[in-house]
Every structure is written in structure tokens, then in C-alpha cells.
Scaffold this motif. Structure first.
Motif, short mmCIF file in Angstrom:
data_model
loop_
_atom_site.label_atom_id
_atom_site.label_comp_id
_atom_site.label_asym_id
_atom_site.label_seq_id
_atom_site.Cartn_x
_atom_site.Cartn_y
_atom_site.Cartn_z
N ASP A 11 21.44 2.91 -24.83
CA ASP A 11 22.69 2.46 -24.26
C ASP A 11 23.89 2.06 -25.76
O ASP A 11 23.05 2.08 -26.73
N GLU A 12 25.14 2.37 -25.84
CA GLU A 12 25.88 2.70 -25.89
C GLU A 12 27.22 1.20 -25.83
O GLU A 12 28.17 1.60 -26.69
N ASP A 13 26.65 0.92 -25.37
CA ASP A 13 27.85 -0.38 -25.58
C ASP A 13 28.39 -1.22 -26.22
O ASP A 13 29.30 -1.59 -26.69
N GLY A 14 27.31 -1.51 -27.61
CA GLY A 14 28.09 -2.32 -28.75
C GLY A 14 28.15 -1.61 -29.50
O GLY A 14 28.70 -2.13 -30.11
N ALA A 15 28.09 -0.28 -29.36
CA ALA A 15 28.74 0.21 -30.34
C ALA A 15 30.19 0.02 -30.62
O ALA A 15 31.00 -0.03 -31.11
#
Length: 61
Positions: A11-15
Motif C-alpha cells: 500500500d502506497e497511499d500514505g507515501a
């Protein structure tokens, strides 16, 4: 449990949020630096302009 850990790593949403926070902090830092550089010179120019206006002979006539 293994699937949860695997999905969490992918999951890369926070990046993207971190990128925006860093960019915003950089813009704010540059704005503060620009204000500090401009502020001192602006007050000097305003004082000189006020003196010139008060000293002009056309201003009093």
C-alpha cells in the motif's frame, strides 16, 4: 495474517501524503526566508520615500 502484512507493505497511499507535507514545508520555509530578506530593505525604502516626499517643494505648494 501473512496476507495482511503483504498488502500493508504494498500500500502506497500514505507515501503521497508524506510527499505533500514535505513540499508544503519547503514552500513555507522559502516564503519565510524571502520575507526576512525583503522586510529590512522595504522599511528603508519607505523611510527614504517619505523623506523625499516631505522635502519636495511641490508637495508644500
Amino acid at each position: 495474517m501473512i496476507n495482511f502484512i503483504t498488502n500493508f507493505r504494498k500500500d502506497e497511499d500514505g507515501a503521497v501524503t508524506v510527499d505533500w507535507v514535505v513540499l508544503t514545508a519547503a514552500v513555507v520555509g522559502l516564503a519565510i526566508a524571502a520575507y526576512g530578506a525583503i522586510q529590512g530593505n522595504t522599511s528603508d525604502v519607505l523611510a527614504a520615500t517619505g523623506t523625499a516626499v516631505l522635502g519636495a517643494s511641490d508637495y508644500l505648494n
